[in-house]
Write a protein that holds these residues in place. Structure first.
Motif, PDB file in Angstrom:
ATOM      1  N   ALA A 211       0.979  -1.357   0.043  1.00  0.00           N
ATOM      2  CA  ALA A 211       0.013  -0.151  -0.114  1.00  0.00           C
ATOM      3  C   ALA A 211       1.203   1.355  -0.049  1.00  0.00           C
ATOM      4  CB  ALA A 211      -0.846   0.341   1.449  1.00  0.00           C
ATOM      5  N   GLY A 212       2.134   1.087   0.558  1.00  0.00           N
ATOM      6  CA  GLY A 212       2.816   2.257   0.156  1.00  0.00           C
ATOM      7  C   GLY A 212       2.747   3.047   1.574  1.00  0.00           C
ATOM      8  N   LYS A 213       3.057   2.200   2.771  1.00  0.00           N
ATOM      9  CA  LYS A 213       3.638   2.241   4.087  1.00  0.00           C
ATOM     10  C   LYS A 213       4.916   2.672   4.362  1.00  0.00           C
ATOM     11  CE  LYS A 213       2.024  -1.348   6.380  1.00  0.00           C
ATOM     12  NZ  LYS A 213       1.453  -1.394   5.036  1.00  0.00           N
ATOM     13  N   SER A 214       5.716   1.278   3.541  1.00  0.00           N
ATOM     14  CA  SER A 214       7.640   1.517   4.119  1.00  0.00           C
ATOM     15  C   SER A 214       8.188   2.611   3.096  1.00  0.00           C
ATOM     16  CB  SER A 214       8.110   0.272   4.050  1.00  0.00           C
ATOM     17  OG  SER A 214       8.307  -0.727   4.874  1.00  0.00           O
ATOM     18  N   SER A 215       7.232   3.072   1.877  1.00  0.00           N
ATOM     19  CA  SER A 215       7.842   4.629   1.409  1.00  0.00           C
ATOM     20  C   SER A 215       7.360   5.274   1.859  1.00  0.00           C
ATOM     21  CB  SER A 215       7.423   4.512   0.190  1.00  0.00           C
ATOM     22  OG  SER A 215       7.392   2.726  -1.356  1.00  0.00           O
ATOM     23  N   LEU A 216       5.981   5.601   2.694  1.00  0.00           N
ATOM     24  CA  LEU A 216       5.901   6.965   3.797  1.00  0.00           C
ATOM     25  C   LEU A 216       6.893   7.343   4.517  1.00  0.00           C
ATOM     26  CD1 LEU A 216       3.769   9.169   4.495  1.00  0.00           C
ATOM     27  CD2 LEU A 216       2.036   7.850   5.490  1.00  0.00           C
ATOM     28  N   THR A 217       7.080   5.723   5.903  1.00  0.00           N
ATOM     29  CA  THR A 217       8.305   5.682   6.746  1.00  0.00           C
ATOM     30  C   THR A 217       9.702   5.853   6.236  1.00  0.00           C
ATOM     31  OG1 THR A 217       7.185   3.972   7.109  1.00  0.00           O
ATOM     32  CG2 THR A 217       9.971   3.829   8.300  1.00  0.00           C
ATOM     33  N   ASN A 218       9.833   6.279   4.687  1.00  0.00           N
ATOM     34  CA  ASN A 218      11.304   6.256   4.465  1.00  0.00           C
ATOM     35  C   ASN A 218      11.156   8.476   4.040  1.00  0.00           C
ATOM     36  OD1 ASN A 218      12.279   3.680   4.152  1.00  0.00           O
ATOM     37  ND2 ASN A 218      11.910   3.827   1.954  1.00  0.00           N
ATOM     38  N   THR A 219      10.084   8.434   3.500  1.00  0.00           N
ATOM     39  CA  THR A 219      10.115   9.931   3.315  1.00  0.00           C
ATOM     40  C   THR A 219      10.123  10.527   4.252  1.00  0.00           C
ATOM     41  OG1 THR A 219       8.313   9.150   1.000  1.00  0.00           O
ATOM     42  CG2 THR A 219       8.497  11.190   2.036  1.00  0.00           C
ATOM     43  N   LEU A 220       9.277  10.190   5.675  1.00  0.00           N
ATOM     44  CA  LEU A 220       8.775  11.194   6.591  1.00  0.00           C
ATOM     45  C   LEU A 220      10.067  10.867   7.623  1.00  0.00           C
ATOM     46  CD1 LEU A 220       5.339  10.022   8.165  1.00  0.00           C
ATOM     47  CD2 LEU A 220       6.014  12.332   6.629  1.00  0.00           C
ATOM     48  N   SER A 221      10.967   9.987   7.806  1.00  0.00           N
ATOM     49  CA  SER A 221      11.733   9.360   8.745  1.00  0.00           C
ATOM     50  C   SER A 221      13.022   9.566   7.816  1.00  0.00           C
ATOM     51  CB  SER A 221      12.175   8.826   9.325  1.00  0.00           C
ATOM     52  OG  SER A 221      11.662   6.997   8.586  1.00  0.00           O
ATOM     53  N   ALA A 222      13.892   9.626   8.687  1.00  0.00           N
ATOM     54  CA  ALA A 222      15.979   9.358   8.169  1.00  0.00           C
ATOM     55  C   ALA A 222      15.902   7.645   7.797  1.00  0.00           C
ATOM     56  CB  ALA A 222      16.689   9.561   9.241  1.00  0.00           C
ATOM     57  N   THR A 223      15.428   6.822   7.817  1.00  0.00           N
ATOM     58  CA  THR A 223      15.360   5.760   7.856  1.00  0.00           C
ATOM     59  C   THR A 223      15.024   5.163   6.452  1.00  0.00           C
ATOM     60  OG1 THR A 223      14.464   5.143  10.313  1.00  0.00           O
ATOM     61  CG2 THR A 223      14.809   2.787   8.972  1.00  0.00           C
ATOM     62  N   GLN A 224      15.972   4.218   5.939  1.00  0.00           N
ATOM     63  CA  GLN A 224      15.497   3.488   4.469  1.00  0.00           C
ATOM     64  C   GLN A 224      14.856   2.703   4.317  1.00  0.00           C
ATOM     65  OE1 GLN A 224      15.370   5.251   2.027  1.00  0.00           O
ATOM     66  NE2 GLN A 224      15.223   6.591   3.128  1.00  0.00           N
ATOM     67  N   GLN A 225      13.158   2.613   5.295  1.00  0.00           N
ATOM     68  CA  GLN A 225      12.932   0.725   4.766  1.00  0.00           C
ATOM     69  C   GLN A 225      13.347  -0.221   3.457  1.00  0.00           C
ATOM     70  OE1 GLN A 225      12.943  -0.292   7.601  1.00  0.00           O
ATOM     71  NE2 GLN A 225      10.366  -0.192   8.315  1.00  0.00           N
ATOM     72  N   ALA A 226      13.449  -1.560   3.153  1.00  0.00           N
ATOM     73  CA  ALA A 226      13.533  -1.458   1.782  1.00  0.00           C
ATOM     74  C   ALA A 226      11.780  -1.935   1.122  1.00  0.00           C
ATOM     75  CB  ALA A 226      13.213  -3.139   2.185  1.00  0.00           C
ATOM     76  N   THR A 227      11.671  -1.554  -0.034  1.00  0.00           N
ATOM     77  CA  THR A 227      10.061  -1.402  -0.620  1.00  0.00           C
ATOM     78  C   THR A 227      10.280  -2.365  -1.965  1.00  0.00           C
ATOM     79  OG1 THR A 227      10.877   0.017  -2.304  1.00  0.00           O
ATOM     80  CG2 THR A 227       9.645   0.873  -0.225  1.00  0.00           C
ATOM     81  N   ASN A 228       9.150  -2.718  -1.970  1.00  0.00           N
ATOM     82  CA  ASN A 228       8.749  -3.536  -2.981  1.00  0.00           C
ATOM     83  C   ASN A 228       7.735  -3.347  -3.633  1.00  0.00           C
ATOM     84  OD1 ASN A 228       9.015  -5.872  -4.705  1.00  0.00           O
ATOM     85  ND2 ASN A 228       9.268  -7.401  -2.601  1.00  0.00           N
ATOM     86  N   GLY A 229       7.311  -3.741  -5.097  1.00  0.00           N
ATOM     87  CA  GLY A 229       5.805  -3.654  -6.179  1.00  0.00           C
ATOM     88  C   GLY A 229       5.379  -4.783  -5.607  1.00  0.00           C
ATOM     89  N   VAL A 230       3.540  -4.195  -6.493  1.00  0.00           N
ATOM     90  CA  VAL A 230       3.051  -5.781  -6.409  1.00  0.00           C
ATOM     91  C   VAL A 230       2.665  -6.484  -7.318  1.00  0.00           C
ATOM     92  CG1 VAL A 230       1.446  -3.552  -5.374  1.00  0.00           C
ATOM     93  CG2 VAL A 230       1.476  -3.727  -7.491  1.00  0.00           C
ATOM     94  N   ARG A 231       2.560  -7.797  -6.995  1.00  0.00           N
ATOM     95  CA  ARG A 231       2.338  -8.468  -8.282  1.00  0.00           C
ATOM     96  C   ARG A 231       2.123  -8.175  -9.729  1.00  0.00           C
ATOM     97  NH1 ARG A 231       0.380 -12.544  -3.595  1.00  0.00           N
ATOM     98  NH2 ARG A 231      -1.786 -12.382  -4.804  1.00  0.00           N
ATOM     99  N   HIS A 232       1.539  -8.289 -10.206  1.00  0.00           N
ATOM    100  CA  HIS A 232       1.757  -7.768 -11.556  1.00  0.00           C
ATOM    101  C   HIS A 232       0.094  -8.608 -11.496  1.00  0.00           C
ATOM    102  CE1 HIS A 232       4.295  -5.584 -13.229  1.00  0.00           C
ATOM    103  NE2 HIS A 232       5.455  -6.698 -12.812  1.00  0.00           N
ATOM    104  N   GLY A 233       0.342 -10.192 -11.226  1.00  0.00           N
ATOM    105  CA  GLY A 233      -1.679 -10.476 -11.799  1.00  0.00           C
ATOM    106  C   GLY A 233      -2.664 -10.333 -11.244  1.00  0.00           C
TER     107      GLY A 233
END
Length: 355
Positions: A211-233
């Motif tokens: 849903a974008g939680k880790s991306s939001l965490t990365n933007t709000l903080s100095a932490t760089q959480q790993a992110t991933n895409g969604v399944r194409h199916g």
């Protein structure tokens, strides 16, 4: 009494209620420290002192006492810890949380997700992740925990019919719940969250995988959480975050990221959950019958005035909550009752076929 630096711990969410409770603890050791749990893994715990993280272990007698209360040490908790002679940091005391978000598993066991949270950011993608029913369940559980919700809608740049989806949510959700569509990857978009990011505030991110939680965490903080895409199916997310963890924001707030959750069973009684659907509760008070179930009763003021799918979701939440309140004996009796009803129906069908 335990001594602590309020200004330093304020940076990781210390508030007056917890500080007041800490001063009442009967602790004489000068080495005792007030710390916040920042991460819980399967075999390790990290605590934060306002400056850095430290590995710690829970004292066995405290662990047993918490288990007896149907809880465990979780991210966001405030604890007291001190080092032993071998430089191991032991958690010796646990402060009761001001707020706590939890759910029930399929086996009925309680799972605590985060403690001492001020605001829950309910993150949902406007792509294949879009699911108003699931969002309503998140919202009900957060409100039942007395935590303020903010709905964060992501991926508007890749989704179809964004205006229609926004209109659908505005029609279904209570008007007092903020509804924000942002790009979680960009700081200029995330700036709209500033009112909830003040010093000492704690936020938790809840939503499904991708849903974008880790991306939001990365933007709000100095932490760089790993992110991933969604399944194409099917557009569903892949699990990226595997454990809950607390991160510091430049604004002075802290944010708890959580693994993706698709299904929740409420950890609240039926009366508490019903109160979170305040629009239905207000209309129900004007129904002709006090015990109206909003199904087929005459004089019902809810049917037709409330979205039909929202009403079905409301009834499902209440059924889940009532099942959770049943004792083992009550569950056995209920199964026996339905088995009897099923057998009677089968017997009537058999007799009709023979006529």
């Amino acid at each position: 009494m335990i001594a602590f630096d309020f200004a330093q711990l304020r940076l990781i969410g210390l508030q007056q209620a917890i500080a007041g409770a800490a001063t009442q603890l009967d602790i004489s050791s000068p080495a005792a420290q007030l710390l916040r749990v920042s991460a819980v893994h399967r075999d390790s715990i990290l605590v934060h002192d306002g400056t850095q993280e430290h590995p710690a272990q829970v004292l066995p007698r405290l662990l047993y006492a918490l288990l007896a209360q149907d809880t465990i040490v979780t991210v966001g908790d405030w604890v007291v810890a001190e080092h032993d002679g071998h430089d191991t940091l032991w958690i010796t005391a646990h402060l009761s949380p001001v707020t706590q978000i939890s759910r029930r598993g399929n086996d009925g066991r309680r799972q605590v997700l985060a403690s001492n949270v001020d605001t829950a950011l309910l993150v949902m993608g406007l792509d294949g992740d879009f699911n108003p029913r699931r969002l309503e369940r998140y919202l009900a559980i957060v409100l039942a925990a007395q935590v303020s919700p903010v709905v964060v809608l992501s991926k508007a740049d890749v989704a179809d019919d964004v205006p229609g989806k926004l209109a659908q949510l505005k029609q279904r959700l209570p008007p007092h719940v903020p509804l924000l569509a942002i790009d979680t990857r960009h700081a200029y978009d995330v700036a709209i969250l500033e009112p909830w990011l003040g010093t000492g505030q704690t936020l938790v991110l809840l939503g499904s995988s991708g849903a974008g939680k880790s991306s939001l965490t990365n933007t709000l903080s100095a932490t760089q959480q790993a992110t991933n895409g969604v399944r194409h199916g099917d557009g569903r997310g892949r699990h990226t975050t595997t454990a809950r963890s607390l991160h510091l924001c430049a604004s002075g707030a802290c944010i708890i990221d959580t693994p993706g959750l698709r299904s929740w069973q409420a950890d609240a009684d039926a009366q508490t959950l019903a109160a979170t659907f305040n629009d239905i509760a207000a209309l129900a008070s004007t129904c002709q019958f006090r015990d109206c179930q909003h199904a087929s009763e005459p004089g019902c003021q809810v049917r037709g005035a409330v979205d039909a799918d929202r009403l079905r979701n409301y009834h499902k939440l209440l059924r889940d909550a009532r099942r959770g309140e049943e004792t083992p004996l009550e569950r056995i009796a209920a199964r026996a009752k339905w088995k009897t009803i099923l057998k009677a129906g089968q017997e009537r069908s058999r007799q009709k076929r023979q006529e």
